[in-house]
Structures are given as C-alpha cells and as structure tokens.
Motif scaffolding. Structure first.
Motif, PDB file in Angstrom:
ATOM      1  N   CYS A 127       0.828  -1.212   0.000  1.00  0.00           N
ATOM      2  CA  CYS A 127       0.000   0.000   0.000  1.00  0.00           C
ATOM      3  C   CYS A 127       0.862   1.262   0.000  1.00  0.00           C
ATOM      4  N   ALA A 128       1.948   1.271   0.771  1.00  0.00           N
ATOM      5  CA  ALA A 128       2.823   2.447   0.804  1.00  0.00           C
ATOM      6  C   ALA A 128       3.476   2.681  -0.557  1.00  0.00           C
ATOM      7  N   THR A 129       3.936   1.594  -1.191  1.00  0.00           N
ATOM      8  CA  THR A 129       4.539   1.740  -2.514  1.00  0.00           C
ATOM      9  C   THR A 129       3.521   2.208  -3.537  1.00  0.00           C
ATOM     10  N   LEU A 130       2.310   1.705  -3.442  1.00  0.00           N
ATOM     11  CA  LEU A 130       1.268   2.117  -4.385  1.00  0.00           C
ATOM     12  C   LEU A 130       0.901   3.585  -4.209  1.00  0.00           C
ATOM     13  N   VAL A 131       0.920   4.079  -2.990  1.00  0.00           N
ATOM     14  CA  VAL A 131       0.620   5.489  -2.738  1.00  0.00           C
ATOM     15  C   VAL A 131       1.605   6.387  -3.486  1.00  0.00           C
ATOM     16  N   PHE A 132       2.896   6.125  -3.321  1.00  0.00           N
ATOM     17  CA  PHE A 132       3.894   6.961  -3.970  1.00  0.00           C
ATOM     18  C   PHE A 132       3.932   6.724  -5.477  1.00  0.00           C
ATOM     19  N   ALA A 133       3.640   5.498  -5.910  1.00  0.00           N
ATOM     20  CA  ALA A 133       3.629   5.230  -7.343  1.00  0.00           C
ATOM     21  C   ALA A 133       2.525   6.027  -8.037  1.00  0.00           C
ATOM     22  N   ILE A 134       1.342   6.066  -7.430  1.00  0.00           N
ATOM     23  CA  ILE A 134       0.233   6.808  -8.041  1.00  0.00           C
ATOM     24  C   ILE A 134       0.482   8.303  -7.995  1.00  0.00           C
ATOM     25  N   ALA A 135       0.969   8.815  -6.864  1.00  0.00           N
ATOM     26  CA  ALA A 135       1.200  10.260  -6.742  1.00  0.00           C
ATOM     27  C   ALA A 135       2.290  10.734  -7.690  1.00  0.00           C
ATOM     28  N   ILE A 136       3.399  10.011  -7.754  1.00  0.00           N
ATOM     29  CA  ILE A 136       4.501  10.427  -8.633  1.00  0.00           C
ATOM     30  C   ILE A 136       4.115  10.261 -10.096  1.00  0.00           C
ATOM     31  N   SER A 137       3.477   9.141 -10.424  1.00  0.00           N
ATOM     32  CA  SER A 137       3.068   8.926 -11.813  1.00  0.00           C
ATOM     33  C   SER A 137       2.035   9.951 -12.250  1.00  0.00           C
ATOM     34  N   GLY A 138       1.145  10.341 -11.342  1.00  0.00           N
ATOM     35  CA  GLY A 138       0.162  11.364 -11.677  1.00  0.00           C
ATOM     36  C   GLY A 138       0.796  12.702 -11.989  1.00  0.00           C
ATOM     37  N   TYR A 154       4.556  24.111 -14.844  1.00  0.00           N
ATOM     38  CA  TYR A 154       4.468  22.902 -14.015  1.00  0.00           C
ATOM     39  C   TYR A 154       4.633  23.250 -12.540  1.00  0.00           C
ATOM     40  N   VAL A 155       3.692  22.774 -11.747  1.00  0.00           N
ATOM     41  CA  VAL A 155       3.734  22.967 -10.295  1.00  0.00           C
ATOM     42  C   VAL A 155       3.539  21.595  -9.645  1.00  0.00           C
ATOM     43  N   PRO A 156       4.516  21.113  -8.868  1.00  0.00           N
ATOM     44  CA  PRO A 156       4.353  19.806  -8.214  1.00  0.00           C
ATOM     45  C   PRO A 156       3.143  19.791  -7.283  1.00  0.00           C
ATOM     46  N   GLU A 157       2.371  18.733  -7.358  1.00  0.00           N
ATOM     47  CA  GLU A 157       1.164  18.594  -6.543  1.00  0.00           C
ATOM     48  C   GLU A 157       1.421  17.573  -5.436  1.00  0.00           C
ATOM     49  N   PHE A 158       2.031  18.061  -4.364  1.00  0.00           N
ATOM     50  CA  PHE A 158       2.388  17.165  -3.268  1.00  0.00           C
ATOM     51  C   PHE A 158       1.161  16.701  -2.479  1.00  0.00           C
ATOM     52  N   HIS A 159       0.068  17.411  -2.572  1.00  0.00           N
ATOM     53  CA  HIS A 159      -1.116  17.006  -1.829  1.00  0.00           C
ATOM     54  C   HIS A 159      -1.700  15.696  -2.358  1.00  0.00           C
ATOM     55  N   LYS A 160      -1.277  15.280  -3.557  1.00  0.00           N
ATOM     56  CA  LYS A 160      -1.776  14.013  -4.090  1.00  0.00           C
ATOM     57  C   LYS A 160      -1.274  12.821  -3.287  1.00  0.00           C
ATOM     58  N   VAL A 161      -0.143  12.969  -2.604  1.00  0.00           N
ATOM     59  CA  VAL A 161       0.368  11.870  -1.777  1.00  0.00           C
ATOM     60  C   VAL A 161      -0.583  11.574  -0.631  1.00  0.00           C
ATOM     61  N   TYR A 279      -8.893  10.719 -11.116  1.00  0.00           N
ATOM     62  CA  TYR A 279      -8.484  11.888 -10.324  1.00  0.00           C
ATOM     63  C   TYR A 279      -7.013  12.242 -10.543  1.00  0.00           C
ATOM     64  N   PHE A 280      -6.143  11.241 -10.488  1.00  0.00           N
ATOM     65  CA  PHE A 280      -4.713  11.520 -10.528  1.00  0.00           C
ATOM     66  C   PHE A 280      -4.169  11.666 -11.947  1.00  0.00           C
ATOM     67  N   PHE A 281      -4.855  11.117 -12.917  1.00  0.00           N
ATOM     68  CA  PHE A 281      -4.320  11.145 -14.273  1.00  0.00           C
ATOM     69  C   PHE A 281      -5.218  11.917 -15.239  1.00  0.00           C
ATOM     70  N   ASP A 282      -6.342  12.398 -14.801  1.00  0.00           N
ATOM     71  CA  ASP A 282      -7.190  13.299 -15.581  1.00  0.00           C
ATOM     72  C   ASP A 282      -7.473  14.519 -14.725  1.00  0.00           C
ATOM     73  N   PRO A 283      -6.583  15.490 -14.675  1.00  0.00           N
ATOM     74  CA  PRO A 283      -6.790  16.649 -13.807  1.00  0.00           C
ATOM     75  C   PRO A 283      -8.054  17.387 -14.195  1.00  0.00           C
ATOM     76  N   PRO A 284      -8.877  17.774 -13.214  1.00  0.00           N
ATOM     77  CA  PRO A 284     -10.134  18.452 -13.533  1.00  0.00           C
ATOM     78  C   PRO A 284      -9.940  19.830 -14.139  1.00  0.00           C
ATOM     79  N   GLU A 285      -8.860  20.509 -13.791  1.00  0.00           N
ATOM     80  CA  GLU A 285      -8.603  21.852 -14.319  1.00  0.00           C
ATOM     81  C   GLU A 285      -7.592  21.756 -15.443  1.00  0.00           C
ATOM     82  N   LYS A 286      -8.041  22.063 -16.645  1.00  0.00           N
ATOM     83  CA  LYS A 286      -7.169  22.042 -17.803  1.00  0.00           C
ATOM     84  C   LYS A 286      -6.771  23.468 -18.172  1.00  0.00           C
ATOM     85  N   VAL A 287      -5.598  23.575 -18.754  1.00  0.00           N
ATOM     86  CA  VAL A 287      -5.089  24.888 -19.119  1.00  0.00           C
ATOM     87  C   VAL A 287      -5.871  25.398 -20.318  1.00  0.00           C
ATOM     88  N   LYS A 288      -6.463  26.565 -20.183  1.00  0.00           N
ATOM     89  CA  LYS A 288      -7.235  27.163 -21.270  1.00  0.00           C
ATOM     90  C   LYS A 288      -6.342  28.067 -22.111  1.00  0.00           C
TER      91      LYS A 288
END
Length: 310
Positions: A127-138, A154-161, A279-288
């Motif tokens: 579970c710990a490895t999956l958490v960081f894998a999803i956050a970093i990959s996202g 580009y702004v790192p999104e650390f809250h995804k962890v 959520y992690f790979f389709d960001p809701p806010e896209k650059v217009k």
C-alpha cells in the motif's frame, strides 16, 4: 546399642569374589535409569518411544508449546504482540505476490498462501509503494500531457500523496473490516459458511493491490487507450483473486446474498481503480488557451485602427 566400630565404613571385596565364596547368595543390581541396555531382544524400543513421544510429546514440543503460549498471551499494547504480524521472510512475500499476479483456477489464495502465516508486512509496504507510485506517476503524467502548451507552468502537486494514502489505506483496511463483520454475521445465520479472520482478509486485499503498482507506472504514457487497457487487465487479475477467495465463503449462503456480496466486492474494487485513474491522471482543471481581444482606436482623420492585444 551399636558400638562405634559397627558404624565405621568398611571395604567390601569385589562382587566376583563374594559370589565365588557363596554361589547361592541373592544379588540385586542397581543401574542408572539413563543407561540403555546393551543386549535387548524382542521388538525395537525406539518404535515404542517414538509413538509415546507422538502421543505425549517430547521436551522440544513442550518448549515449543510454552513459547507459543507466551506469544499468544502477550497483551495487545506490547510490541511483542504486533511483532508476530511481521514475522515473515522475503520468499514468503514474493511467493504471495506471485500468487496474486497469477491466480490459479480453483485454488483458494488464503488456504494456499496466507493461512499458514498471515502477515501485515506485505500489505503495509504494498500500500505504501502504491501510494507513492500513483502520486509520482500522476505528477509526471500531468507534466507530459500539458508540456508545450502556451502558458503552462508545471507545479508539483504534493497534496496528491496524502489523498492517495487516504484512499488506498481506507480501502485496504475498512473494506476488509466490513467484509469480516458481514461474514461473521452470516456465519451465525448459516453454519456452513467458511470463516476468515480479519488478518487473513487484510492480507488478501493488500496483496491483490500489488498489480496496480506497475499499472500506475504505465499510466505515465499519455495515451488513454493504454491506460484503459492496463486498468482493465489489472482489475481482472486482482478481481479474480478476490472472487476465488471469497466465493467459497459465501456460496453456501442464500444465492441472492452470495451473488450480491461478490458483486459489491468487485464494484468497490473497480471504483478504487477507476477513481485513482480519473483523479490523478485526468486533472479536472485544464489549461485554457489565452483569448486575444481586438482593441479599436480611432485616428484623427476618422479612420479606425484595430489592434490585437493578449
């Protein structure tokens, strides 16, 4: 009354000389009970001793039972109580991971891999490895998707962890807790239901999530087709482990309840995978893109000049 001479130690002759002097004398032999008889006929004594040890137990088995009793009697607030949950070697963890990746038809994951020694080491670190894998990959997928767009920064999104940790650990602990309570409740209703311990259910859910670690890494590829193909494959493999494990536990129950239980397990499992992907790979806010508005300025001679400004 005996005299002092009668109470003194006396030296006796060798037993051979005494027997030669009086052949009709009665003799008594006192031997050490630990000594084995040299000449023994009849059935072998080792066979009977082995049977007795199997029935009554030997010194080693008594020590093992004593140590087992000491471990079981450890209070839950002590370190020794939780140390038993992490008493697993690398080969066992790798074997259970391999079993979760390649489920065997007709084989129960709990009885084949878990029941001999359930652990929390594998589920916790998976579970710990999956958490960081999803956050970093996202974060990487977001960067590759929007790289080159005008005005993108580009702004790192650390809250995804923290969000990934909350979602995954909630799924890996609360769902097994609810399923364990449901099986215990149904076991009181139907006596033939196979019962699993809470630790065994946590192990099944924890190891079933390992397939999503390489899947999350493949989600970095900016292709929706690749992402959906990998997510379907991962859901099929991990879902098969869950179905083959929990179907024997509910198949003797009411048919409708049994099928509904398996369907709910699969739906919750699919919601976790699809939710993480969305959520992690389709960001809701896209650059217009920046809008360009024309500016009209009149000249002195009455003509109008239109200029474009960003």
């Amino acid at each position: 009354m005996a005299s002092a001479d009668d109470l003194q130690f006396q030296e006796f002759d060798d037993a051979t000389n005494l027997l030669a002097a009086n052949p009709d004398a009665t003799t008594i032999s006192i031997t050490d009970p630990n000594d084995k008889p040299k000449n023994q006929r009849g059935p072998s004594a080792g066979v009977g001793r082995d049977e007795d040890e199997d029935l009554l137990g030997n010194e080693d088995s008594d020590k093992a039972e004593l140590l087992a009793g000491q471990k079981k009697s450890a209070p839950f607030w002590t370190f020794e109580y939780y140390q038993t949950f992490f008493d697993v070697d690398t080969f066992q963890v790798l074997d259970r991971i391999k079993g979760s990746l390649l489920p065997l038809p007709g084989k129960n994951f709990v009885r084949l891999y878990i029941r001999s020694n359930p652990d929390l080491y594998g589920p916790f670190w998976i579970c710990a490895t999956l958490v960081f894998a999803i956050a970093i990959s996202g974060n990487l997928a977001n960067f590759l998707t929007h790289r080159g767009q005008h005005g993108y920064r580009y702004v790192p999104e650390f809250h995804k962890v923290s969000i990934a940790a909350t979602a995954i650990y909630t799924y890996a602990w609360l769902i097994p807790l609810g399923l364990w309570g449901f099986l215990m409740w149904r076991n009181n209703k139907v006596m033939n239901i196979v019962s699993y311990s809470f630790l065994e259910i946590v192990c099944v859910y924890g190891y079933s999530l390992f397939i999503y670690i390489p899947t999350a890494m493949l989600w970095i590829i900016p292709s929706e087709i690749v992402r959906w193909l990998t997510i379907v494959l991962a859901m099929c493999l991990s879902g098969t482990v869950l179905v083959m494990t929990f179907w024997p536990a509910v198949r003797d129950d009411n048919r409708r309840i049994a099928v509904s239980t398996i369907v709910v397990i699969l739906i919750l499992h699919a919601l976790l995978a699809v939710g993480c992907k969305a959520y992690f790979f389709d960001p809701p806010e896209k650059v217009k893109p920046l809008l360009v508005s024309p500016t009209i300025t009149p000249n002195r001679n009455g003509t109008v000049v239109a200029t474009h400004s960003a």
